[in-house]
Design a protein around this motif. Structure first.
Motif, PDB file in Angstrom:
ATOM      1  N   VAL A 182      86.713  15.265  45.827  1.00  0.00           N
ATOM      2  CA  VAL A 182      87.031  14.350  45.034  1.00  0.00           C
ATOM      3  C   VAL A 182      85.981  13.287  44.539  1.00  0.00           C
ATOM      4  CG1 VAL A 182      89.075  12.728  44.458  1.00  0.00           C
ATOM      5  CG2 VAL A 182      89.416  14.781  45.738  1.00  0.00           C
ATOM      6  N   PRO A 183      85.758  13.086  43.119  1.00  0.00           N
ATOM      7  CA  PRO A 183      84.824  11.898  42.999  1.00  0.00           C
ATOM      8  C   PRO A 183      85.443  10.743  43.370  1.00  0.00           C
ATOM      9  CG  PRO A 183      85.769  12.756  40.915  1.00  0.00           C
ATOM     10  CD  PRO A 183      86.209  13.636  41.986  1.00  0.00           C
ATOM     11  N   GLY A 184      84.583   9.763  44.129  1.00  0.00           N
ATOM     12  CA  GLY A 184      85.034   8.396  44.601  1.00  0.00           C
ATOM     13  C   GLY A 184      84.905   7.456  43.525  1.00  0.00           C
ATOM     14  N   ARG A 185      85.373   6.198  43.917  1.00  0.00           N
ATOM     15  CA  ARG A 185      85.553   5.166  42.883  1.00  0.00           C
ATOM     16  C   ARG A 185      84.047   4.697  42.546  1.00  0.00           C
ATOM     17  NH1 ARG A 185      90.451   2.514  42.751  1.00  0.00           N
ATOM     18  NH2 ARG A 185      91.866   3.390  44.212  1.00  0.00           N
ATOM     19  N   GLN A 186      83.010   4.906  43.279  1.00  0.00           N
ATOM     20  CA  GLN A 186      81.695   4.566  43.157  1.00  0.00           C
ATOM     21  C   GLN A 186      80.898   5.674  42.422  1.00  0.00           C
ATOM     22  OE1 GLN A 186      80.976   1.313  43.849  1.00  0.00           O
ATOM     23  NE2 GLN A 186      83.094   1.369  44.978  1.00  0.00           N
ATOM     24  N   ALA A 187      81.499   6.685  42.198  1.00  0.00           N
ATOM     25  CA  ALA A 187      80.934   7.954  41.416  1.00  0.00           C
ATOM     26  C   ALA A 187      81.120   7.728  39.917  1.00  0.00           C
ATOM     27  CB  ALA A 187      81.402   9.033  41.948  1.00  0.00           C
ATOM     28  N   ALA A 188      80.201   8.483  38.974  1.00  0.00           N
ATOM     29  CA  ALA A 188      80.236   8.196  37.720  1.00  0.00           C
ATOM     30  C   ALA A 188      81.409   8.768  37.340  1.00  0.00           C
ATOM     31  CB  ALA A 188      79.252   9.301  37.087  1.00  0.00           C
ATOM     32  N   GLU A 189      81.844   7.913  36.231  1.00  0.00           N
ATOM     33  CA  GLU A 189      83.500   8.230  35.703  1.00  0.00           C
ATOM     34  C   GLU A 189      83.614   9.619  35.280  1.00  0.00           C
ATOM     35  OE1 GLU A 189      84.849   5.315  32.798  1.00  0.00           O
ATOM     36  OE2 GLU A 189      85.028   3.663  34.325  1.00  0.00           O
ATOM     37  N   ILE A 190      84.627  10.090  35.878  1.00  0.00           N
ATOM     38  CA  ILE A 190      85.155  11.620  35.451  1.00  0.00           C
ATOM     39  C   ILE A 190      86.498  11.542  34.931  1.00  0.00           C
ATOM     40  CG2 ILE A 190      85.199  14.138  36.061  1.00  0.00           C
ATOM     41  CD1 ILE A 190      82.912  13.631  38.144  1.00  0.00           C
ATOM     42  N   ASP A 191      86.872  12.150  33.888  1.00  0.00           N
ATOM     43  CA  ASP A 191      88.259  12.059  33.648  1.00  0.00           C
ATOM     44  C   ASP A 191      88.833  13.368  33.681  1.00  0.00           C
ATOM     45  OD1 ASP A 191      87.594  13.281  31.090  1.00  0.00           O
ATOM     46  OD2 ASP A 191      87.584  11.832  29.833  1.00  0.00           O
ATOM     47  N   PHE A 192      90.191  13.614  33.240  1.00  0.00           N
ATOM     48  CA  PHE A 192      90.918  14.705  33.504  1.00  0.00           C
ATOM     49  C   PHE A 192      90.059  15.931  33.054  1.00  0.00           C
ATOM     50  CE2 PHE A 192      94.151  17.797  32.097  1.00  0.00           C
ATOM     51  CZ  PHE A 192      94.858  18.167  33.143  1.00  0.00           C
ATOM     52  N   VAL A 193      89.761  15.861  31.671  1.00  0.00           N
ATOM     53  CA  VAL A 193      89.034  16.925  30.712  1.00  0.00           C
ATOM     54  C   VAL A 193      88.059  17.411  31.391  1.00  0.00           C
ATOM     55  CG1 VAL A 193      88.263  17.774  28.733  1.00  0.00           C
ATOM     56  CG2 VAL A 193      90.243  16.417  28.869  1.00  0.00           C
ATOM     57  N   ASP A 194      87.203  16.420  31.812  1.00  0.00           N
ATOM     58  CA  ASP A 194      85.713  16.589  32.314  1.00  0.00           C
ATOM     59  C   ASP A 194      85.808  16.887  33.937  1.00  0.00           C
ATOM     60  OD1 ASP A 194      84.478  15.718  30.249  1.00  0.00           O
ATOM     61  OD2 ASP A 194      84.351  13.646  31.009  1.00  0.00           O
ATOM     62  N   GLY A 195      87.006  16.901  34.287  1.00  0.00           N
ATOM     63  CA  GLY A 195      87.183  17.378  35.784  1.00  0.00           C
ATOM     64  C   GLY A 195      87.848  18.633  36.005  1.00  0.00           C
ATOM     65  N   LEU A 196      87.919  19.403  34.824  1.00  0.00           N
ATOM     66  CA  LEU A 196      88.765  20.886  35.060  1.00  0.00           C
ATOM     67  C   LEU A 196      87.710  21.745  35.690  1.00  0.00           C
ATOM     68  CD1 LEU A 196      90.656  20.815  31.648  1.00  0.00           C
ATOM     69  CD2 LEU A 196      91.560  20.528  33.756  1.00  0.00           C
ATOM     70  N   HIS A 197      88.196  22.509  36.376  1.00  0.00           N
ATOM     71  CA  HIS A 197      87.291  23.628  37.033  1.00  0.00           C
ATOM     72  C   HIS A 197      88.271  24.933  37.455  1.00  0.00           C
ATOM     73  CE1 HIS A 197      85.244  19.963  38.595  1.00  0.00           C
ATOM     74  NE2 HIS A 197      84.196  20.615  38.894  1.00  0.00           N
ATOM     75  N   THR A 198      87.615  26.281  36.822  1.00  0.00           N
ATOM     76  CA  THR A 198      88.560  27.231  36.772  1.00  0.00           C
ATOM     77  C   THR A 198      88.201  27.812  38.164  1.00  0.00           C
ATOM     78  OG1 THR A 198      88.330  27.599  34.383  1.00  0.00           O
ATOM     79  CG2 THR A 198      89.062  29.791  35.749  1.00  0.00           C
ATOM     80  N   ILE A 199      89.450  28.379  38.853  1.00  0.00           N
ATOM     81  CA  ILE A 199      89.178  29.034  40.087  1.00  0.00           C
ATOM     82  C   ILE A 199      89.292  30.421  39.930  1.00  0.00           C
ATOM     83  CG2 ILE A 199      90.266  29.411  42.375  1.00  0.00           C
ATOM     84  CD1 ILE A 199      91.292  26.531  42.171  1.00  0.00           C
ATOM     85  N   CYS A 200      90.437  30.994  39.249  1.00  0.00           N
ATOM     86  CA  CYS A 200      90.522  32.402  39.207  1.00  0.00           C
ATOM     87  C   CYS A 200      91.464  32.596  37.868  1.00  0.00           C
ATOM     88  CB  CYS A 200      91.181  33.025  40.377  1.00  0.00           C
ATOM     89  SG  CYS A 200      92.685  32.369  40.917  1.00  0.00           S
ATOM     90  N   GLY A 201      91.879  33.952  37.450  1.00  0.00           N
ATOM     91  CA  GLY A 201      92.639  34.392  36.410  1.00  0.00           C
ATOM     92  C   GLY A 201      92.810  35.810  36.324  1.00  0.00           C
ATOM     93  N   ALA A 202      93.631  36.396  35.333  1.00  0.00           N
ATOM     94  CA  ALA A 202      93.755  37.560  35.028  1.00  0.00           C
ATOM     95  C   ALA A 202      94.320  37.702  33.852  1.00  0.00           C
ATOM     96  CB  ALA A 202      94.830  38.220  35.968  1.00  0.00           C
ATOM     97  N   GLY A 203      94.090  38.762  33.003  1.00  0.00           N
ATOM     98  CA  GLY A 203      94.484  38.902  31.601  1.00  0.00           C
ATOM     99  C   GLY A 203      93.832  38.072  30.456  1.00  0.00           C
TER     100      GLY A 203
END
Length: 296
Positions: free
Chosen positions: A104-125
């Protein structure tokens, strides 16, 4: 803010709501009158083909200050994204796999919002054929501010794991906390505000909308009760401001600029809505939970 928010209850219901600041904003007996109250614009948001049978048809009418199409053209976002839908690019293996927890980005890290913080793990189809699912993680430490996102590929089911989310939608505001889930359906614009470092999961479905399962032999009660699902009441803001709309389309991110807030819906009615559910209210089929599911 938590105590100020109001909700309508039920799953797959027909709802109607208008902001109390504009009484009479919701047309009565009409969907698209020649002249809407307060000079609003009527728009229909469809979640199914308009020719779908009545029992399956999903749509809502929104009455807003400015049309949602009043924006500059969408352009591809020219930066790397952690969204990835190329399932076939990975080499298949029968071995057990696992991943480390996302940091998780901490309070002192660069600002990351919901869209910028999306990461894909897996999927199908895949989304083009309207079938399958994807699983993502979101990691953020900043609110989206004057930015909204819209998923044109499918529905998002958000599962906060750390930190509460204040989600502003075109239908109103939702506060979603850990142990709650929230569904934002395809085509709905929303903004996510956080109150510190936040992390959670997202299930994205491409082929249909979420439904409650049939209860079958357990009878009429138990599991998730429809009345426990909560949909926000109408809320609007009339702001003339430089606003960015991010659209996820065919797995890619696009952005458009407009000169007003997209959350200018004064009133709405329909059965295609965002909603949340408190998992504490899930009633398992036995006698050790908070309710007794008796089969007679």
């Amino acid at each position: 803010m938590k105590d100020e928010l109001k909700y309508l209850t039920g799953f797959d219901n027909e709802f109607s709501s208008e902001d109390e600041r504009c009484p009479g904003a919701l047309p009565i007996g009409q969907n698209n009158p020649q002249k809407c109250p307060y000079g609003l614009y009527a728009e229909q948001l469809s979640g199914t083909s308009f020719t779908a049978p009545r029992s399956r048809n999903k749509r809502s009418w929104l009455y807003r200050i400015k049309p949602s199409v009043v924006h500059e053209p969408f352009l591809p976002i020219d930066r790397p994204s952690n969204l990835d839908y190329k399932w076939d690019a990975a080499t298949p293996t029968p071995n057990q796999l696992r991943w480390k927890p996302f940091e998780v980005p901490g309070r002192q890290a660069a600002e990351i919002d919901f869209v910028d913080g999306l990461h894909t793990i897996c999927g199908a189809g895949e989304f083009r054929g309207r079938r399958g699912v994807a699983v993502h993680v979101y990691l953020c430490n900043a609110s989206m501010k004057d930015k909204a996102v819209c998923n044109s590929d499918g529905d998002f089911l958000l599962v906060p794991q750390l930190g509460a989310l204040l989600i502003t939608t075109e239908f109103g505001k939702i506060r979603c906390e850990p142990n709650e889930i929230c569904v934002i359906q395809q085509g709905m614009r929303f903004n996510v505000a956080v109150f510190g470092p936040s992390r959670g999961y997202i299930l994205e479905v491409f082929d249909d909308h979420f439904q409650l399962p049939e209860l079958g032999p357990i009878g009429a009660n138990g599991l998730a009760n429809p009345r426990d699902f909560q949909t926000p009441v109408a809320w609007y803001e009339d702001r003339r401001i430089d606003y960015k709309i991010v659209c996820k389309y065919h797995g890619k991110l696009f952005a458009a600029k407009q000169d007003h807030s997209p959350f200018d819906v004064v009133a709405w009615h329909g059965n295609y809505v965002p909603y949340k559910y408190d998992l504490d209210k899930f009633m398992v089929v036995n006698t050790v939970s908070f309710d007794h599911c008796e089969i007679v």
